[in-house]
Design a protein around this motif. Structure first.
Motif, PDB file in Angstrom:
ATOM      1  N   LEU A  17       0.840  -1.197   0.000  1.00  0.00           N
ATOM      2  CA  LEU A  17       0.000   0.000   0.000  1.00  0.00           C
ATOM      3  C   LEU A  17       0.877   1.249   0.000  1.00  0.00           C
ATOM      4  CD1 LEU A  17      -2.487  -1.160   2.782  1.00  0.00           C
ATOM      5  CD2 LEU A  17      -2.818  -1.319   0.311  1.00  0.00           C
ATOM      6  N   ALA A  18       0.442   2.235  -0.757  1.00  0.00           N
ATOM      7  CA  ALA A  18       1.158   3.510  -0.797  1.00  0.00           C
ATOM      8  C   ALA A  18       0.792   4.297   0.460  1.00  0.00           C
ATOM      9  CB  ALA A  18       0.792   4.290  -2.054  1.00  0.00           C
ATOM     10  N   THR A  19       1.567   4.101   1.519  1.00  0.00           N
ATOM     11  CA  THR A  19       1.274   4.762   2.792  1.00  0.00           C
ATOM     12  C   THR A  19       2.532   5.444   3.309  1.00  0.00           C
ATOM     13  OG1 THR A  19       1.823   2.728   3.997  1.00  0.00           O
ATOM     14  CG2 THR A  19      -0.486   3.065   3.403  1.00  0.00           C
ATOM     15  N   PRO A  20       2.368   6.438   4.173  1.00  0.00           N
ATOM     16  CA  PRO A  20       3.536   7.103   4.767  1.00  0.00           C
ATOM     17  C   PRO A  20       4.341   6.130   5.613  1.00  0.00           C
ATOM     18  CG  PRO A  20       1.493   8.337   5.158  1.00  0.00           C
ATOM     19  CD  PRO A  20       1.100   7.001   4.629  1.00  0.00           C
ATOM     20  N   GLU A  21       5.598   6.451   5.802  1.00  0.00           N
ATOM     21  CA  GLU A  21       6.435   5.657   6.703  1.00  0.00           C
ATOM     22  C   GLU A  21       5.837   5.724   8.112  1.00  0.00           C
ATOM     23  OE1 GLU A  21       8.863   3.743   5.943  1.00  0.00           O
ATOM     24  OE2 GLU A  21       8.966   4.269   3.822  1.00  0.00           O
ATOM     25  N   VAL A  26      -2.705  -1.764   9.566  1.00  0.00           N
ATOM     26  CA  VAL A  26      -3.623  -2.861   9.284  1.00  0.00           C
ATOM     27  C   VAL A  26      -4.489  -3.116  10.508  1.00  0.00           C
ATOM     28  CG1 VAL A  26      -3.839  -5.285   8.629  1.00  0.00           C
ATOM     29  CG2 VAL A  26      -1.979  -3.898   7.680  1.00  0.00           C
ATOM     30  N   GLY A  27      -5.800  -2.981  10.323  1.00  0.00           N
ATOM     31  CA  GLY A  27      -6.732  -3.322  11.391  1.00  0.00           C
ATOM     32  C   GLY A  27      -7.094  -4.785  11.317  1.00  0.00           C
ATOM     33  N   VAL A 121      -6.961   3.251   9.883  1.00  0.00           N
ATOM     34  CA  VAL A 121      -6.254   2.104   9.300  1.00  0.00           C
ATOM     35  C   VAL A 121      -6.229   2.280   7.785  1.00  0.00           C
ATOM     36  CG1 VAL A 121      -6.947   0.550  11.167  1.00  0.00           C
ATOM     37  CG2 VAL A 121      -8.341   0.684   9.098  1.00  0.00           C
ATOM     38  N   ASP A 122      -5.306   1.587   7.135  1.00  0.00           N
ATOM     39  CA  ASP A 122      -5.224   1.617   5.675  1.00  0.00           C
ATOM     40  C   ASP A 122      -5.991   0.455   5.052  1.00  0.00           C
ATOM     41  OD1 ASP A 122      -3.408   3.909   5.414  1.00  0.00           O
ATOM     42  OD2 ASP A 122      -1.958   2.594   6.402  1.00  0.00           O
ATOM     43  N   CYS A 123      -6.118  -0.632   5.790  1.00  0.00           N
ATOM     44  CA  CYS A 123      -6.917  -1.766   5.336  1.00  0.00           C
ATOM     45  C   CYS A 123      -7.350  -2.563   6.548  1.00  0.00           C
ATOM     46  CB  CYS A 123      -6.142  -2.647   4.342  1.00  0.00           C
ATOM     47  SG  CYS A 123      -4.717  -3.494   5.068  1.00  0.00           S
ATOM     48  N   VAL A 124      -8.315  -3.462   6.342  1.00  0.00           N
ATOM     49  CA  VAL A 124      -8.818  -4.317   7.417  1.00  0.00           C
ATOM     50  C   VAL A 124      -8.632  -5.764   6.997  1.00  0.00           C
ATOM     51  CG1 VAL A 124     -10.854  -5.046   8.725  1.00  0.00           C
ATOM     52  CG2 VAL A 124     -10.488  -2.611   8.227  1.00  0.00           C
ATOM     53  N   ALA A 125      -7.970  -6.550   7.848  1.00  0.00           N
ATOM     54  CA  ALA A 125      -7.767  -7.979   7.596  1.00  0.00           C
ATOM     55  C   ALA A 125      -8.818  -8.771   8.356  1.00  0.00           C
ATOM     56  CB  ALA A 125      -6.367  -8.405   8.026  1.00  0.00           C
ATOM     57  N   THR A 126      -9.480  -9.683   7.664  1.00  0.00           N
ATOM     58  CA  THR A 126     -10.496 -10.531   8.306  1.00  0.00           C
ATOM     59  C   THR A 126     -10.029 -11.983   8.296  1.00  0.00           C
ATOM     60  OG1 THR A 126     -11.764 -11.014   6.290  1.00  0.00           O
ATOM     61  CG2 THR A 126     -12.267  -8.946   7.438  1.00  0.00           C
ATOM     62  N   VAL A 153     -15.398 -15.404  -1.673  1.00  0.00           N
ATOM     63  CA  VAL A 153     -14.771 -14.386  -0.828  1.00  0.00           C
ATOM     64  C   VAL A 153     -13.480 -13.956  -1.500  1.00  0.00           C
ATOM     65  CG1 VAL A 153     -13.864 -13.886   1.466  1.00  0.00           C
ATOM     66  CG2 VAL A 153     -15.759 -15.510   1.209  1.00  0.00           C
ATOM     67  N   LEU A 154     -13.344 -12.676  -1.799  1.00  0.00           N
ATOM     68  CA  LEU A 154     -12.169 -12.192  -2.535  1.00  0.00           C
ATOM     69  C   LEU A 154     -10.985 -11.971  -1.594  1.00  0.00           C
ATOM     70  CD1 LEU A 154     -13.871  -9.524  -4.850  1.00  0.00           C
ATOM     71  CD2 LEU A 154     -13.408 -11.935  -5.321  1.00  0.00           C
ATOM     72  N   PRO A 155      -9.760 -12.293  -2.043  1.00  0.00           N
ATOM     73  CA  PRO A 155      -8.578 -12.055  -1.199  1.00  0.00           C
ATOM     74  C   PRO A 155      -8.382 -10.579  -0.870  1.00  0.00           C
ATOM     75  CG  PRO A 155      -8.048 -13.508  -3.040  1.00  0.00           C
ATOM     76  CD  PRO A 155      -9.412 -12.965  -3.309  1.00  0.00           C
ATOM     77  N   VAL A 156      -8.667  -9.718  -1.850  1.00  0.00           N
ATOM     78  CA  VAL A 156      -8.518  -8.273  -1.682  1.00  0.00           C
ATOM     79  C   VAL A 156      -9.729  -7.611  -2.321  1.00  0.00           C
ATOM     80  CG1 VAL A 156      -7.096  -6.242  -2.168  1.00  0.00           C
ATOM     81  CG2 VAL A 156      -5.996  -8.449  -1.770  1.00  0.00           C
ATOM     82  N   THR A 157     -10.319  -6.631  -1.650  1.00  0.00           N
ATOM     83  CA  THR A 157     -11.481  -5.949  -2.204  1.00  0.00           C
ATOM     84  C   THR A 157     -11.181  -4.474  -2.429  1.00  0.00           C
ATOM     85  OG1 THR A 157     -12.521  -5.166  -0.157  1.00  0.00           O
ATOM     86  CG2 THR A 157     -12.882  -7.488  -0.761  1.00  0.00           C
ATOM     87  N   ARG A 158     -12.020  -3.860  -3.286  1.00  0.00           N
ATOM     88  CA  ARG A 158     -11.873  -2.427  -3.547  1.00  0.00           C
ATOM     89  C   ARG A 158     -12.113  -1.605  -2.283  1.00  0.00           C
ATOM     90  NH1 ARG A 158     -15.364  -3.782  -7.977  1.00  0.00           N
ATOM     91  NH2 ARG A 158     -14.259  -3.900  -9.962  1.00  0.00           N
ATOM     92  N   GLU A 159     -12.884  -2.163  -1.366  1.00  0.00           N
ATOM     93  CA  GLU A 159     -13.236  -1.420  -0.153  1.00  0.00           C
ATOM     94  C   GLU A 159     -12.128  -1.418   0.882  1.00  0.00           C
ATOM     95  OE1 GLU A 159     -16.542  -2.472  -2.505  1.00  0.00           O
ATOM     96  OE2 GLU A 159     -15.160  -3.855  -1.485  1.00  0.00           O
ATOM     97  N   GLY A 160     -11.027  -2.145   0.618  1.00  0.00           N
ATOM     98  CA  GLY A 160      -9.898  -2.143   1.546  1.00  0.00           C
ATOM     99  C   GLY A 160      -9.852  -3.321   2.499  1.00  0.00           C
ATOM    100  N   LEU A 161     -10.593  -4.407   2.183  1.00  0.00           N
ATOM    101  CA  LEU A 161     -10.539  -5.611   3.006  1.00  0.00           C
ATOM    102  C   LEU A 161      -9.539  -6.598   2.422  1.00  0.00           C
ATOM    103  CD1 LEU A 161     -14.323  -6.266   3.743  1.00  0.00           C
ATOM    104  CD2 LEU A 161     -12.715  -4.813   4.982  1.00  0.00           C
ATOM    105  N   VAL A 162      -8.791  -7.281   3.301  1.00  0.00           N
ATOM    106  CA  VAL A 162      -7.862  -8.331   2.874  1.00  0.00           C
ATOM    107  C   VAL A 162      -8.163  -9.575   3.685  1.00  0.00           C
ATOM    108  CG1 VAL A 162      -6.084  -6.707   2.111  1.00  0.00           C
ATOM    109  CG2 VAL A 162      -6.033  -7.565   4.464  1.00  0.00           C
TER     110      VAL A 162
END
Length: 469
Positions: A17-21, A26-27, A121-126, A153-162
């Motif tokens: 993910l393009a995130t700041p240092e 990850v939630g 968070v930048d993404c949420v892991a379930t 169930v998709l591995p990665v979604t547009r909504e930010g779920l992984v």
């Protein structure tokens, strides 16, 4: 098992993910159950590989009373033990109207979306596992899903779920936790056979494994992967052919877009068009899509169908998709007095009808309207009263309207000209017409009435112009 999880994360670039240092935030969606407990343990160990910053997310749905509150406290203590930020949302799902499972899902998705939108968070892991994938795919097969639904169930979604655990079985997870003495919470509703998902888990799938295929979970997960890859290909292909996106509804596209396409592409184009108007595909099934394709191929040039929340209409060479029973701009009759010179904006439109008077020798000069197009010319004297003030009105077409345009030998209903010009039904409602003392002197596209048109004896003309798109 951790290596398998790490490989799956890397394959799907979940944390690229393009995130700041110093790294992505990850939630972890932790309910306290076995799958989410393994997710927490696994990503705590794997976090340094991607330099990710973890936090714990929990939703207390209010479904199981004291047990639900105890689950929340259990997860809060875990977050404290591991010195991780803790985010919780309390909800009264039983007090909401609708399907209990769907309402709980909506609450979770809304909480995840809020956390991502607020940059907590930048993404949420379930903790979805291969066992969940198998249940999802089988359930959708039984419900008559298409390929998109079989992607599961998709591995990665547009909504930010992984979903890092999609290649791990539930049984493997429980064995891993037991081996390490890690406890988890049991949700008694997961054993309630009144829920269709639980009947699949505890009755249907075990029976199918025993009777047909011991590796059924893996087979169903492979089917999901195949379907997902097919859909990824078609997603790019449909984007090259889909009707252009519009900032307003309804959506109109030519039937040739469907009739010239292979069935696999035509179905996806219809689904995409329906989704663009409705916002989702809830309630849209195979029969709806096939009916639109049949309408496009029909020789009669007309047709209409209702789908959940939608109205689909075929007129001549066009198909129009609109929200059902929606009031479109200009749906009411309108009648607006006209001044010469002057201009009027058509209701619900950015198009203006402009009138100007010119001496015949000066024709061609469009005063103050550089983007206007002259569409017709009327004889000024035939429109003038004794005091030189014509009684002109701009209105929409009405059933029964008739007149004789230039070049016609007799009056015809405007509907006849619509048919001749193949004007779609939905364009007729607000079709602009100019009247003089109640008589039609001009209609869009069909031009001036013969009795009021500019002729050889005319000394001054009234130019009718249209501006806008």
């Amino acid at each position: 098992m951790l290596d398998r999880v790490a490989e799956f994360i890397a394959r799907h670039r979940m944390f690229d993910l393009a995130t700041p240092e110093p790294g992505p935030r990850v939630g972890l969606a932790v309910s306290g159950g076995a799958d989410s407990m393994f997710l927490l343990q696994a990503l705590r160990e794997l976090a340094p590989r991607w330099n990710i910053r973890l936090s714990v997310i929990h939703i207390e749905h209010g479904i199981r009373g004291a047990a639900s509150v105890a689950d929340a406290e259990f997860v809060r203590q875990l977050a404290t033990k591991f010195a991780l930020p803790f985010h919780i949302r309390h909800a009264d799902v039983p007090g909401m109207e609708g399907n209990l499972e769907q309402m709980a899902r909506n609450v979770r998705q809304a909480f995840y979306a809020d956390l991502i939108a607020s940059r907590v968070v930048d993404c949420v892991a379930t903790g979805h596992t291969r066992s969940d994938q198998a249940e999802t795919v089988l359930y959708r097969i039984l419900r008559g899903s298409g390929l998109a639904g079989l992607s599961g169930v998709l591995p990665v979604t547009r909504e930010g779920l992984v979903r890092p655990l999609l290649e791990i079985d539930r049984g493997e997870i429980e064995a891993w936790l037991l081996e390490r003495g890690i406890v988890w919470r049991e949700d008694e509703t997961n054993r309630d056979r009144t829920y269709a998902r639980n009947r699949l888990r505890h009755e249907v799938l075990p029976s199918l494994r025993d009777t047909f295929n011991p590796q059924l979970d893996q087979a169903l997960a492979h089917l999901a992967t195949l379907a997902r890859d097919e859909e990824d290909y078609w997603e790019a292909e449909v984007a090259r052919h889909q009707p252009p996106a519009t900032s307003h509804q309804p959506l109109v596209f030519p039937i040739s877009q469907l009739n010239g396409a292979p069935p696999a592409l035509a179905r996806r184009l219809v689904r995409r068009a329906l989704e663009m108007v409705k916002g989702d595909l809830h309630g849209i099934d195979f029969a709806h899509v096939e009916r639109v394709i049949e309408m496009a191929a029909g020789a009669e040039g007309r047709g209409r169908m209702q789908a959940p929340g939608l109205d689909v209409c075929r007129s001549f060479d066009w198909i129009r998709i609109a929200m059902a029973a929606s009031e479109t701009p200009g749906a009411e009759d309108f009648a607006i007095p006209l001044q010469i010179p002057g201009s009027v904006e058509l209701p619900g439109s950015s198009i203006r009808i402009v009138l100007q008077v010119l001496e015949k020798a000066a024709r061609g000069a469009v005063v103050g309207e550089p983007c206007a197009k002259v569409v017709s010319e009327l004889d000024w004297l035939r429109l003038s009263r004794g005091d030189g003030t014509p009684n002109l009105e701009l209105r929409n077409w009405r059933a029964g309207d008739q007149y004789r345009p230039v070049g016609q030998t007799k009056s015809e209903k405007v509907k006849f000209f619509f048919q001749e010009a193949r004007v779609p039904l939905w364009e007729r409602r607000d079709w602009p017409i100019i009247t003089y003392d109640g008589k039609i002197v001009w209609a869009r596209r069909f031009g001036a009435a013969a009795d009021f048109a500019n002729g050889p004896q005319s000394r001054a003309v009234v130019q009718v112009l249209e501006t806008g798109p």
